[in-house]
Design a protein around this motif. Structure first.
Motif, PDB file in Angstrom:
ATOM      1  N   PHE A 396       0.974  -1.168  -0.024  1.00  0.00           N
ATOM      2  CA  PHE A 396       0.053   0.035   0.046  1.00  0.00           C
ATOM      3  C   PHE A 396       0.813   1.269   0.019  1.00  0.00           C
ATOM      4  N   TRP A 397       1.954   1.296   0.783  1.00  0.00           N
ATOM      5  CA  TRP A 397       2.944   2.349   0.791  1.00  0.00           C
ATOM      6  C   TRP A 397       3.552   2.510  -0.476  1.00  0.00           C
ATOM      7  N   GLU A 398       3.873   1.492  -1.099  1.00  0.00           N
ATOM      8  CA  GLU A 398       4.292   1.330  -2.496  1.00  0.00           C
ATOM      9  C   GLU A 398       3.829   2.360  -3.625  1.00  0.00           C
ATOM     10  N   GLY A 399       2.299   2.009  -3.454  1.00  0.00           N
ATOM     11  CA  GLY A 399       1.253   2.334  -4.295  1.00  0.00           C
ATOM     12  C   GLY A 399       0.859   4.130  -3.870  1.00  0.00           C
ATOM     13  N   LEU A 400       1.286   4.594  -2.785  1.00  0.00           N
ATOM     14  CA  LEU A 400       1.103   5.877  -2.334  1.00  0.00           C
ATOM     15  C   LEU A 400       2.377   6.907  -3.031  1.00  0.00           C
ATOM     16  N   LEU A 401       3.566   6.080  -2.916  1.00  0.00           N
ATOM     17  CA  LEU A 401       4.892   6.858  -3.352  1.00  0.00           C
ATOM     18  C   LEU A 401       4.564   6.961  -4.915  1.00  0.00           C
ATOM     19  N   GLY A 402       4.432   5.767  -5.558  1.00  0.00           N
ATOM     20  CA  GLY A 402       4.164   5.825  -7.054  1.00  0.00           C
ATOM     21  C   GLY A 402       3.201   6.887  -7.536  1.00  0.00           C
ATOM     22  N   GLY A 403       2.075   6.972  -6.726  1.00  0.00           N
ATOM     23  CA  GLY A 403       0.960   7.736  -7.313  1.00  0.00           C
ATOM     24  C   GLY A 403       1.291   9.266  -7.315  1.00  0.00           C
ATOM     25  N   ALA A 404       2.015   9.521  -5.985  1.00  0.00           N
ATOM     26  CA  ALA A 404       2.450  10.680  -5.499  1.00  0.00           C
ATOM     27  C   ALA A 404       3.456  11.650  -6.555  1.00  0.00           C
ATOM     28  N   VAL A 405       4.144  10.541  -6.991  1.00  0.00           N
ATOM     29  CA  VAL A 405       5.550  11.176  -7.848  1.00  0.00           C
ATOM     30  C   VAL A 405       4.626  11.325  -9.135  1.00  0.00           C
ATOM     31  N   TYR A 406       3.932  10.560  -9.693  1.00  0.00           N
ATOM     32  CA  TYR A 406       3.255  10.736 -11.010  1.00  0.00           C
ATOM     33  C   TYR A 406       2.591  11.923 -11.122  1.00  0.00           C
ATOM     34  N   VAL A 407       1.319  12.130 -10.162  1.00  0.00           N
ATOM     35  CA  VAL A 407       0.714  13.282 -10.370  1.00  0.00           C
ATOM     36  C   VAL A 407       1.285  14.777  -9.858  1.00  0.00           C
ATOM     37  N   ASN A 408       2.387  14.747  -9.072  1.00  0.00           N
ATOM     38  CA  ASN A 408       3.254  15.867  -8.521  1.00  0.00           C
ATOM     39  C   ASN A 408       4.017  16.354  -9.645  1.00  0.00           C
ATOM     40  N   THR A 409       4.571  15.494 -10.586  1.00  0.00           N
ATOM     41  CA  THR A 409       5.469  15.455 -11.566  1.00  0.00           C
ATOM     42  C   THR A 409       4.779  16.375 -12.444  1.00  0.00           C
ATOM     43  N   PHE A 410       3.655  16.160 -12.925  1.00  0.00           N
ATOM     44  CA  PHE A 410       2.867  16.998 -14.095  1.00  0.00           C
ATOM     45  C   PHE A 410       2.281  18.201 -13.215  1.00  0.00           C
ATOM     46  N   ALA A 411       2.017  18.183 -12.032  1.00  0.00           N
ATOM     47  CA  ALA A 411       1.524  19.570 -11.344  1.00  0.00           C
ATOM     48  C   ALA A 411       2.802  20.465 -11.347  1.00  0.00           C
ATOM     49  N   GLU A 412       3.825  19.963 -11.337  1.00  0.00           N
ATOM     50  CA  GLU A 412       5.116  20.943 -11.302  1.00  0.00           C
ATOM     51  C   GLU A 412       5.191  21.488 -12.529  1.00  0.00           C
ATOM     52  N   ILE A 413       4.905  20.837 -13.845  1.00  0.00           N
ATOM     53  CA  ILE A 413       5.171  21.417 -15.021  1.00  0.00           C
ATOM     54  C   ILE A 413       4.027  22.293 -15.253  1.00  0.00           C
ATOM     55  N   MET A 414       2.737  22.151 -14.789  1.00  0.00           N
ATOM     56  CA  MET A 414       1.813  22.974 -14.848  1.00  0.00           C
ATOM     57  C   MET A 414       2.008  24.280 -14.162  1.00  0.00           C
ATOM     58  N   GLU A 415       2.794  24.365 -13.249  1.00  0.00           N
ATOM     59  CA  GLU A 415       3.302  25.453 -12.351  1.00  0.00           C
ATOM     60  C   GLU A 415       4.444  26.213 -13.050  1.00  0.00           C
ATOM     61  N   ASN A 416       5.459  25.614 -13.395  1.00  0.00           N
ATOM     62  CA  ASN A 416       6.733  26.155 -13.736  1.00  0.00           C
ATOM     63  C   ASN A 416       7.102  26.117 -15.209  1.00  0.00           C
ATOM     64  N   VAL A 417       6.303  25.584 -16.055  1.00  0.00           N
ATOM     65  CA  VAL A 417       6.860  25.664 -17.450  1.00  0.00           C
ATOM     66  C   VAL A 417       5.747  26.551 -18.134  1.00  0.00           C
ATOM     67  N   PRO A 418       6.182  27.571 -18.764  1.00  0.00           N
ATOM     68  CA  PRO A 418       5.544  28.649 -19.572  1.00  0.00           C
ATOM     69  C   PRO A 418       4.277  27.999 -20.209  1.00  0.00           C
ATOM     70  N   HIS A 419       3.457  28.915 -20.424  1.00  0.00           N
ATOM     71  CA  HIS A 419       2.093  28.463 -20.954  1.00  0.00           C
ATOM     72  C   HIS A 419       2.290  27.887 -22.304  1.00  0.00           C
ATOM     73  N   GLU A 420       2.989  28.518 -23.054  1.00  0.00           N
ATOM     74  CA  GLU A 420       3.170  28.174 -24.682  1.00  0.00           C
ATOM     75  C   GLU A 420       3.729  26.835 -24.772  1.00  0.00           C
ATOM     76  N   GLU A 421       4.645  26.438 -23.800  1.00  0.00           N
ATOM     77  CA  GLU A 421       5.522  25.317 -23.744  1.00  0.00           C
ATOM     78  C   GLU A 421       4.689  24.253 -23.034  1.00  0.00           C
ATOM     79  N   ARG A 422       3.393  24.198 -22.267  1.00  0.00           N
ATOM     80  CA  ARG A 422       3.092  23.292 -21.676  1.00  0.00           C
ATOM     81  C   ARG A 422       2.565  22.115 -22.300  1.00  0.00           C
ATOM     82  N   GLU A 423       1.698  22.307 -23.328  1.00  0.00           N
ATOM     83  CA  GLU A 423       1.070  21.213 -23.769  1.00  0.00           C
ATOM     84  C   GLU A 423       1.900  20.050 -24.330  1.00  0.00           C
TER      85      GLU A 423
END
Length: 469
Positions: A396-423
């Motif tokens: 269960f802990w393994e699943g928590l870690l894997g899911g957290a890295v996945y969704v937070n990676t893309f959230a970081e891109i949404m926050e930090n990458v300029p709009h025109e580069e995001r897609e």
């Protein structure tokens, strides 16, 4: 952080608990807004996209032991289930923008269902290769769907990404749980369980064509953010000829403005207009250069966490067996799907938490996942964990870690990458999880054989007693 970065509040994401900007009122307001937002249909549609696009992938992995038995490493199923997806994510981002989203959804849904029908109608005692063809078709559809829907979040905002992440997490939970319920509780055969799953892609079609508001996508196309390169060039040339005035980055189609690296400004506008006249190869070269800037902050931690967790899931967990009298199961085959179910519960919980909890230390979570791999491998060899319930917690802990890295990676891109580069960045980064799973697939085939052989030599032959269903 780039000039395109925004605060968590501005980006639609909640602050980390314990920070000055965090409070229960903020969390409560955000939760209420999700259900009262006028575009709640966007949230529901993207949640269903994430669910259906990934659910067949999970069903196939849950059925891996029943498809090939103990004589064939489960890593073979994993490779067939991920290699086409990996290749799709590696190649398609550079030209799939020419294909309308509506056509993509139809094609990927059809491929998913066709793959499941092939798997289901191949007799249990016939060629494993025929089953793997079906697995590969479903994998191709899943990979193309993932990069397409991630790119689609560019037009619908941050809550669409949160909904997609939650839906992908739910796919794991629904896929693994559905297979356990159908085969163990209801007594369905493997064939009938797979046939029932083959009709799930219809939900994806209904969500896109009936539920998702199309206005943001149409407005993006009119603004030049989703046009074929030739049309974009013509529009730019006409504007110049008519003396439409100075151009900014926002006036230029994403496919062209994205040709420059993460540096928005007037120089990007002139460079993009110039690049629009170059050949396709120059555009691909520019996109590859931009992808390099994504590697260390986003791609590598996502890659590492997936390598670790899928070696666990496909190489180590088939050997994490205990005497039946000391477990809640009546058959040895029941351990494997239950581990997958618990892993997916953890993935669902963490992927659904992105609107409330942010994990910015991506490398720390990846290292903790590598620690799980070491711990469980040592147990498979030395048998020092006293009961299966502790294994349940670790999985269960393994699943928590894997899911957290996945969704937070893309959230970081949404926050930090300029709009025109995001897609482009969202689609290109999605190749990392598939690359990690591919590596894990090759490694896990050897790991499972090695661990099972070691256990048999030391008097624990449970891993050899499981046959194909």
């Amino acid at each position: 952080m780039s000039s395109g970065a925004r605060s968590p509040a501005a980006s639609g994401l909640l602050p980390m608990p314990g920070t000055p900007s965090a409070s229960w009122a903020v969390y409560k307001a955000r939760l209420a807004s999700v259900f009262q937002h006028p575009d709640a249909s966007v949230v529901i549609a993207f949640w269903l996209f994430g669910l259906i696009n990934n659910v067949l992938y999970v069903v196939i992995l849950s059925a891996a032991q029943d498809l090939v038995g103990s004589d064939v490493p489960k890593g073979l199923v994993l490779l067939a289930n991920i290699l086409p997806s990996f290749l799709a994510k590696l190649i398609l981002p550079y030209f799939i923008h020419r294909v309308p989203y509506s056509l993509r959804v139809i094609v990927f849904a059809a491929l998913s269902s066709a793959g499941m029908f092939i798997i289901a109608f191949t007799p249990a005692d016939k060629s494993v290769g025929a089953k793997m063809v079906g697995v590969m078709l479903a994998s191709l559809a899943s990979g193309g769907g993932e990069l397409s829907f991630l790119g689609l979040t560019h037009f619908y905002g941050h809550m669409s990404l949160a909904a997609w992440g939650s839906g992908t997490g739910a796919a794991g939970l629904v896929g693994a749980g559905l297979y356990v319920v159908m085969t163990e509780w209801f007594g369905f055969t493997v064939k009938n369980s797979l046939l029932a799953s083959a009709y799930l892609p219809v939900i994806m079609l209904l969500s896109f064509f009936l539920l998702l508001p199309r206005r943001p996508l149409r407005e993006g196309a009119r603004a030049g953010e989703y046009q074929p390169i030739s049309n974009a060039n013509a529009g730019a040339n006409e504007a110049i000829e008519e003396g439409a005035g100075p151009h900014t980055v926002d006036d230029i189609p994403t496919a062209n403005a994205a040709s420059s690296l993460l540096a928005p400004g007037p120089a990007v506008a002139s460079t993009a207009l110039s690049d629009s006249r170059d050949g396709t190869w120059s555009k691909i070269t520019a996109q590859l250069s931009r992808a390099q800037s994504l590697f260390f902050p986003y791609m590598l931690p996502l890659f590492l966490v997936y390598v670790a967790e899928y070696i666990i899931n496909q190489g180590v967990s088939p050997t994490l067996l205990f005497p039946l009298e000391a477990s809640p199961f009546t058959e040895l085959r029941d351990f494997y799907p239950m581990y997958g179910f618990l892993y997916q519960i953890g993935v669902f919980v963490s992927r659904s938490s992105i609107a409330f909890i942010r994990v910015r230390q991506l490398y720390l979570a990846s290292l903790l996942q590598l620690g799980n791999l070491v711990l469980l491998t040592l147990h498979a060899l030395l048998n020092f964990i006293p009961n299966v319930y502790i294994i349940f917690v670790i999985i269960f802990w393994e699943g928590l870690l894997g899911g957290a890295v996945y969704v937070n990676t893309f959230a970081e891109i949404m926050e930090n990458v300029p709009h025109e580069e995001r897609e482009f960045s969202l689609g290109a980064t999605s190749v990392s999880d598939s690359a990690g799973i591919c590596v894990a697939g090759f490694v896990s085939m050897g790991v499972e054989v090695w661990l099972c052989g070691y256990q048999v030599r030391h008097g624990r032959d449970w891993c050899r007693r499981i046959k194909a269903g």
